[in-house]
Design an enzyme around this catalytic site. Sequence first.
Site, PDB file in Angstrom:
ATOM      1  CE1 TYR A 140      -5.705  22.644  -6.730  1.00 55.60           C
ATOM      2  CE2 TYR A 140      -7.392  21.282  -5.737  1.00 55.60           C
ATOM      3  CZ  TYR A 140      -6.993  22.494  -6.265  1.00 55.60           C
ATOM      4  OH  TYR A 140      -7.873  23.531  -6.329  1.00 55.60           O
ATOM      5  CE  LYS A 191      -8.630  29.272 -20.689  1.00 48.92           C
ATOM      6  NZ  LYS A 191      -9.691  30.224 -20.995  1.00 48.92           N
ATOM      7  CG  ASP A 223     -12.943  31.047 -20.150  1.00 48.91           C
ATOM      8  OD1 ASP A 223     -13.163  29.866 -20.491  1.00 48.91           O
ATOM      9  OD2 ASP A 223     -12.381  31.864 -20.898  1.00 48.91           O
ATOM     10  CG  ASP A 247     -11.112  23.275  -4.970  1.00 48.27           C
ATOM     11  OD1 ASP A 247     -12.092  23.313  -4.205  1.00 48.27           O
ATOM     12  OD2 ASP A 247      -9.953  23.521  -4.585  1.00 48.27           O
ATOM     13  CG  ASP A 251     -16.654  25.892  -2.949  1.00 52.81           C
ATOM     14  OD1 ASP A 251     -17.109  24.759  -2.699  1.00 52.81           O
ATOM     15  OD2 ASP A 251     -15.797  26.449  -2.229  1.00 52.81           O
TER      16      ASP A 251
END
Length: 357
Positions: A140, A191, A223, A247, A251
């Site tokens: 980001y 990852k 994943d 992020d 959620d």
Amino acid sequence: MYKIAVLPGDGIGPEVIREAVKIVRRVAEIFHLGFELKEAPVGGASIDQFGTPLTDEALKLARDSDCVLLGAVGGPKWEKVEYEKRPEQALLTLRRELGAFANLRPARVYPGLLEASPLKKEVAEGTDLVVVRELTGGIYFGKPKGIEREAGGEERAFNTEVYSTSEIKRIAVKAFDLARRRRRKVTSVDKANILESSILWRRVVSEVGKSYPDVKLEHLYVDNCAMQLVSNPRQFDVILTTNLFGDILSDEAAVVTGSIGMLPSASLGNHHAIYEPVHGSAPDIAGQNKANPLAAILSAAMMLESTFQLYDVAREVEKAVETVLGEGYRTADLHRPGTKLVGCLEMGSLVEGHIRK
Ligand code: NAD
């Protein structure tokens, strides 16, 4: 004397923060603690009064305090305001200026609220985890970034996922410290089979983990973690991850609990912290005494624990919330047949009444 900057904000922000403050005052009285609470407008309320979402005075108040207790900002009234002056800018500025690099989002399925989870009862039951998300680095903020037009006229867009050793180390320390106060397990999510930034992430987290031999460390690809969160969320205690993965995963973890009005959060820096409910200003129910104040109250409990290290006092607040839910009291968002409907104010008072020494 513990110093708290209280920034209620907009919509239901002032309603839920009023209840959280009620709890802080109750705790002060029962446990003989000194809290200095000073209030300032933020977001739309500050735009209306001063023409800016965060005044220098409000920022100074936040800087001079041990931490910030924040409601929510925004609403339709300010949607047409130019981007740099939108209410949400206040949050970004506060996080940046207070150096808040660690975002903590607990996701807990309360026994009385099992039916609110979209997952099967036997899968959701007992879920009690915290996502620790790196907040100021990664893709980001990484450079270079941009959109370029190539020679042939085609456009090309790019962002950079970048992490330094020190950035990874400081967030890992927060996660391991937290795990020590919980069930002593950290799941680091990356990852590393594809990304170099994840290879460094995994290496540094493993290194930090050596100083916490009493905390179990496991590594999971993002994943796989996304799948495990909905198939077996109970296995997690502290999930430590990057800005981007956090992020998304925070959620996903939140939805497992099924109730936005129950989710607290903390954004921690080295010297400051911001505590706020995850939900927004809910303009659809603002001013009607319908908001669920428990996310704000649980954010205050996180404040008592993380900033003031009042672990037993924080537990008391959490226990009071559990008791009130166990007695069947619900605000409108969680009301089902067979439960007792109460307003925001009454819910706050019920929790207040159950706090004991
Ligand atoms: P929202 O979280 O405000 O509301 C989503 C839905 O959940 C609404 O139906 C609302 O009534 C309900 N809800 C939320 N909190 C509740 C609570 N405590 N009790 C009962 N019901 C609750 O999200 P939104 O509608 O997308 O956004 C509304 C405004 O809030 C927008 O201006 C948005 O930009 C802002 N916002 C602010 C923050 C923040 O301050 N951190 C976060 C998200 C959204």
